[in-house]
Design a protein around this motif. Structure first.
Motif, mmCIF file in Angstrom:
data_model
loop_
_atom_site.group_PDB
_atom_site.id
_atom_site.type_symbol
_atom_site.label_atom_id
_atom_site.label_comp_id
_atom_site.label_asym_id
_atom_site.label_seq_id
_atom_site.Cartn_x
_atom_site.Cartn_y
_atom_site.Cartn_z
ATOM 1 N N GLY A 29 0.809 -1.210 0.000
ATOM 2 C CA GLY A 29 0.000 0.000 0.000
ATOM 3 C C GLY A 29 0.843 1.260 0.000
ATOM 4 O O GLY A 29 0.530 2.236 -0.682
ATOM 5 N N ARG A 75 2.313 1.821 -3.476
ATOM 6 C CA ARG A 75 1.356 2.346 -4.445
ATOM 7 C C ARG A 75 1.071 3.823 -4.182
ATOM 8 O O ARG A 75 0.907 4.608 -5.120
ATOM 9 C CB ARG A 75 0.051 1.542 -4.394
ATOM 10 C CG ARG A 75 0.180 0.119 -4.861
ATOM 11 C CD ARG A 75 0.775 0.033 -6.264
ATOM 12 N NE ARG A 75 -0.188 0.317 -7.306
ATOM 13 C CZ ARG A 75 0.122 0.495 -8.578
ATOM 14 N NH1 ARG A 75 1.382 0.434 -8.964
ATOM 15 N NH2 ARG A 75 -0.800 0.746 -9.474
ATOM 16 N N THR A 126 -4.916 -0.648 -7.769
ATOM 17 C CA THR A 126 -5.011 -1.289 -6.448
ATOM 18 C C THR A 126 -4.833 -2.797 -6.514
ATOM 19 O O THR A 126 -5.134 -3.508 -5.549
ATOM 20 C CB THR A 126 -6.370 -0.971 -5.791
ATOM 21 O OG1 THR A 126 -7.424 -1.515 -6.603
ATOM 22 C CG2 THR A 126 -6.568 0.523 -5.637
ATOM 23 N N LEU A 186 -3.507 -5.093 -3.441
ATOM 24 C CA LEU A 186 -3.598 -4.408 -2.153
ATOM 25 C C LEU A 186 -4.655 -5.055 -1.272
ATOM 26 O O LEU A 186 -5.648 -5.600 -1.757
ATOM 27 C CB LEU A 186 -3.951 -2.929 -2.352
ATOM 28 C CG LEU A 186 -2.947 -2.064 -3.110
ATOM 29 C CD1 LEU A 186 -3.378 -0.604 -3.060
ATOM 30 C CD2 LEU A 186 -1.538 -2.214 -2.549
ATOM 31 N N SER A 241 -5.911 -0.907 2.395
ATOM 32 C CA SER A 241 -5.064 -0.095 1.516
ATOM 33 C C SER A 241 -5.820 0.325 0.258
ATOM 34 O O SER A 241 -5.650 1.439 -0.253
ATOM 35 C CB SER A 241 -3.806 -0.880 1.121
ATOM 36 O OG SER A 241 -3.028 -1.172 2.253
ATOM 37 N N ARG A 242 -6.683 -0.573 -0.239
ATOM 38 C CA ARG A 242 -7.468 -0.245 -1.425
ATOM 39 C C ARG A 242 -8.389 0.937 -1.136
ATOM 40 O O ARG A 242 -8.513 1.862 -1.940
ATOM 41 C CB ARG A 242 -8.275 -1.464 -1.871
ATOM 42 C CG ARG A 242 -9.030 -1.259 -3.191
ATOM 43 C CD ARG A 242 -9.677 -2.547 -3.668
ATOM 44 N NE ARG A 242 -8.656 -3.549 -3.919
ATOM 45 C CZ ARG A 242 -8.672 -4.781 -3.454
ATOM 46 N NH1 ARG A 242 -9.682 -5.175 -2.691
ATOM 47 N NH2 ARG A 242 -7.716 -5.618 -3.738
ATOM 48 N N MET A 293 -6.559 4.192 -1.106
ATOM 49 C CA MET A 293 -6.320 4.677 -2.462
ATOM 50 C C MET A 293 -7.576 5.301 -3.051
ATOM 51 O O MET A 293 -7.515 6.316 -3.757
ATOM 52 C CB MET A 293 -5.838 3.529 -3.354
ATOM 53 C CG MET A 293 -4.401 3.110 -3.110
ATOM 54 S SD MET A 293 -3.204 4.409 -3.530
ATOM 55 C CE MET A 293 -3.419 4.511 -5.297
ATOM 56 N N THR A 345 -9.613 -1.222 -14.206
ATOM 57 C CA THR A 345 -9.675 -2.046 -13.012
ATOM 58 C C THR A 345 -10.425 -3.335 -13.302
ATOM 59 O O THR A 345 -11.247 -3.396 -14.214
ATOM 60 C CB THR A 345 -10.372 -1.299 -11.855
ATOM 61 O OG1 THR A 345 -10.392 -2.132 -10.691
ATOM 62 C CG2 THR A 345 -11.793 -0.915 -12.210
ATOM 63 N N GLU A 364 -14.675 -1.262 -7.100
ATOM 64 C CA GLU A 364 -13.858 -0.059 -7.300
ATOM 65 C C GLU A 364 -14.505 0.875 -8.318
ATOM 66 O O GLU A 364 -14.625 2.085 -8.085
ATOM 67 C CB GLU A 364 -12.472 -0.478 -7.769
ATOM 68 C CG GLU A 364 -11.465 0.639 -7.866
ATOM 69 C CD GLU A 364 -10.050 0.073 -7.837
ATOM 70 O OE1 GLU A 364 -9.533 -0.134 -6.723
ATOM 71 O OE2 GLU A 364 -9.470 -0.158 -8.911
#
Length: 339
Positions: free
Chosen positions: A156, A159, A180, A183, A187-188, A191, A210, A215
């Motif tokens: 993470g 990134r 991501t 991750l 952590s995602r 972001m 993605t 997301e």
């Protein structure tokens, strides 16, 4: 390469009225007889998040590589950040930033040194480079780790640093190619918050590829689905979900007698005697809900619960993608089948 700042866009200005960050017509890429991208059209307004979805090999990364001037298109035209992709390639590069699928940070440097290296590449003065590095370290919550070797960073953190390095040049448009991947959920989501702030606070346009459907649902103003090099659907998340058959209103009844009475009112409904439920086809909109409740009320049938089910993006993705290219499945054909 000169850095270009983008003024903040008014939040009251609808995306449709904003000037385009990207326009493309007939964009294609082939390698010999292998067609990777098959004539796609794009229109992406400034200050929005655009998500490109598709299975592996659909052409997502190829699209990013073309629009970011990394590889030439075989056919078609495009304008990026107001510049012609071919004739004004240097101006396009000055206005964009690219964060690829794999982190581009240098493990031999610490976080601050990576940022200062990017500042040098953007021809910033030493003083301006230090100021920008400190600003980005603080924004991405990396200040305490600034002097640590990047080799010790978690996925993470790497990134976040990778994206911070992309922002050193103040790009107007950022390409995030599966940012991501790999991750953990925390952590995602971090972001996601960073991406949202770039758009809301800085007016940056984000072109996101993605494979995480949540997301795209969380971030994107508009979503396009790419399969076998063709765009098979485009719209908001809600518009795409409405294209897929399967929306229904679920009625829960108290006993078998009430279930039988309700089933007689809705002859097209699917009945589950064990669960004492009816699944009534419908889009789940207010008119449909009102019609169901009015029908029950007129017949003096009381339901214990009413819930609405609409397809999620996972169902959209699975329905739209994965078919052989000769199957002829398009957004239009799916829309007709949903009616």
């Amino acid at each position: 390469m000169k850095s270009t700042s983008m003024p903040r866009l008014s939040a009251s200005r609808s995306p449709e009225r904003r000037p385009p960050a990207i326009t493309a017509r007939g964009l294609a890429k082939s390698y010999g007889d292998k067609v990777v991208l098959d004539g796609i059209d794009l229109h992406i307004p400034e200050g929005t998040v655009f998500a490109l979805l598709g299975p592996n090999g659909a052409g997502k990364t190829t699209t990013v590589q073309i629009l970011s001037t990394l590889i030439p298109a075989s056919a078609g035209q495009a304008r990026v950040a107001g510049r012609d992709l071919v004739r004004e390639a240097d101006a396009v590069r000055a206005a964009i930033g690219v964060t690829g699928q794999f982190s581009a940070v240098d493990n031999l440097f610490n976080a601050r040194e990576n940022l200062l290296l990017m500042a040098d590449l953007h021809h910033r003065s030493r003083r301006e480079g230090r100021r920008r590095a400190d600003e980005l370290l603080q924004r991405f919550e990396l200040t305490e780790a600034a002097a640590r070797p990047v080799a010790t960073f978690s996925g993470g953190m790497r990134r976040k640093l990778d994206l911070a390095m992309t922002l050193v040049g103040d790009p107007r448009l950022i390409f995030l190619d599966e940012p991501t991947t790999g991750l953990d959920p925390r952590s995602r989501r971090t972001m996601w918050e960073i991406i949202r702030s770039l758009v809301a606070e800085d007016g940056v346009t984000v072109f996101l590829t993605t494979q995480y459907l949540e997301e795209a649902d969380q971030l994107a103003d508009r979503i396009a689905v790419l399969d076998h090099g063709k765009l098979v659907a485009e719209g908001t998340a809600d518009e795409l979900k409405q294209q897929i058959p399967g929306s229904h209103i679920r009625l829960k009844l108290a006993d078998a007698d009430r279930l039988a009475s309700a089933a007689a009112l809705f002859t097209s409904a699917a009945r589950d005697d064990e669960a004492l439920t009816l699944h009534i086809p419908g889009d789940g909109g207010i008119p449909a809900l009102r019609a169901v409740l009015d029908t029950l009320d007129r017949a003096s049938v009381e339901a214990e619960a009413l819930t609405v089910h609409t397809p999620d993006l996972d169902e959209v993705f699975l329905t739209l993608t994965g078919r052989p290219p000769q199957s002829g499945v398009t957004a239009n054909s799916l829309e007709k089948s949903a009616r």
